[in-house]
Each structure stands twice: as C-alpha cells, then as structure tokens.
Design a protein around this motif. Structure first.
Motif, short mmCIF file in Angstrom:
data_model
loop_
_atom_site.label_atom_id
_atom_site.label_comp_id
_atom_site.label_asym_id
_atom_site.label_seq_id
_atom_site.Cartn_x
_atom_site.Cartn_y
_atom_site.Cartn_z
N THR A 1 0.85 -1.19 0.00
CA THR A 1 0.00 0.00 0.00
C THR A 1 0.88 1.24 0.00
OG1 THR A 1 -1.79 -1.13 1.15
CG2 THR A 1 -1.80 1.26 1.25
N GLU B 1 0.92 5.75 -0.53
CA GLU B 1 0.18 7.00 -0.58
C GLU B 1 1.04 7.97 -1.38
OE1 GLU B 1 -1.98 8.55 2.88
OE2 GLU B 1 -0.94 10.45 2.50
N THR C 1 1.12 11.72 -3.81
CA THR C 1 0.47 12.97 -4.17
C THR C 1 0.96 13.39 -5.55
OG1 THR C 1 0.38 13.66 -1.86
CG2 THR C 1 0.13 15.39 -3.52
N ILE D 1 -4.32 13.17 -3.70
CA ILE D 1 -3.60 12.22 -2.85
C ILE D 1 -4.26 10.87 -3.12
CG2 ILE D 1 -3.02 11.54 -0.50
CD1 ILE D 1 -3.45 14.54 0.27
N VAL D 2 -3.46 9.91 -3.53
CA VAL D 2 -3.98 8.59 -3.89
C VAL D 2 -3.44 7.55 -2.92
CG1 VAL D 2 -4.01 6.82 -5.68
CG2 VAL D 2 -4.15 9.22 -6.32
N VAL D 3 -4.35 6.78 -2.34
CA VAL D 3 -3.96 5.60 -1.56
C VAL D 3 -4.27 4.41 -2.46
CG1 VAL D 3 -4.37 4.22 0.51
CG2 VAL D 3 -4.49 6.72 0.63
N ASP E 1 -7.44 2.71 -3.99
CA ASP E 1 -8.34 2.50 -2.86
C ASP E 1 -9.07 3.79 -2.50
OD1 ASP E 1 -7.82 -0.25 -2.41
OD2 ASP E 1 -5.94 0.28 -1.42
N GLU E 2 -8.36 4.92 -2.59
CA GLU E 2 -8.95 6.19 -2.17
C GLU E 2 -8.29 7.34 -2.90
OE1 GLU E 2 -8.65 8.63 1.91
OE2 GLU E 2 -9.33 6.56 2.15
N SER F 1 -8.21 11.60 -2.62
CA SER F 1 -8.64 12.80 -1.90
C SER F 1 -7.84 13.98 -2.41
CB SER F 1 -8.48 12.62 -0.40
OG SER F 1 -7.15 12.33 -0.06
N ARG G 1 -13.02 15.27 -0.98
CA ARG G 1 -12.94 13.91 -1.55
C ARG G 1 -13.57 13.91 -2.92
NH1 ARG G 1 -10.14 10.90 1.54
NH2 ARG G 1 -10.29 11.29 3.72
#
Length: 93
Positions: free
Chosen positions: A7, A9, A11, A70-72, A84-85, A87, A93
C-alpha cells in the motif's frame, strides 16, 4: 503464493500514459481525457515518476485529471496501482 501488494500514498496528478508528465497539470486535463478516450492507459505522475493505473481503475483516474490528488493505492508486482482512495490535499474527496 502471491506476495502481498504494497500500500502506497502518493500525491500528484493523473495523466494519460501517452503524453505523460506534460499532461500532469490543470492545463493538460483536456488532452489527458482525449488520449484516454482514444485508448491510452492512465497514470499518476508523482515525485517525478509515472505510475500506471490498473485498467479497472482507469475511469476513476479520468474523473480526477487536472487537479492535484492524494492517492492511496495498492502497488502490484508490475508496479501498477489499484486505487483505494482519492482525496484532495485541501481535504475534499
């Protein structure tokens, strides 16, 4: 046995793979959408590097071109990202 996906994170900006970092900004959004529509894979440009977006998540990336995100995501063995996410740095969001 498949190793666990890592995983991460990151930007950066979504862009199309054909034009790469030149479309990883607000001004490149329209071109990135056009190239994606013509068949280009999508990528996230973050930290001077392009990360390919898994084909299943292509539309998520297209929906967010032109804005810093920002990508997770989970990074696969091939280096591609499964989102997954998503923001915004300002908290939206």
């Amino acid at each position: 046995e498949r190793p666990e996906a890592k995983t991460v994170e990151l930007t950066g900006y979504f862009t199309d793979e054909w034009c790469g970092k030149s479309n990883a900004n607000p001004e490149g959004a329209e071109c990135a959408r056009r190239c994606a529509g013509k068949g280009s894979a999508m990528a996230l440009y973050a930290g001077e590097k392009l990360y390919r977006i898994a084909d299943d998540d292509k539309q998520k990336a297209v929906d967010h071109v032109g804005i810093e995100v920002i990508v997770v995501a989970r990074m696969g063995q091939d280096g591609s990202l499964r989102i997954d996410e998503i923001s915004r740095p300002d908290g939206d969001r």
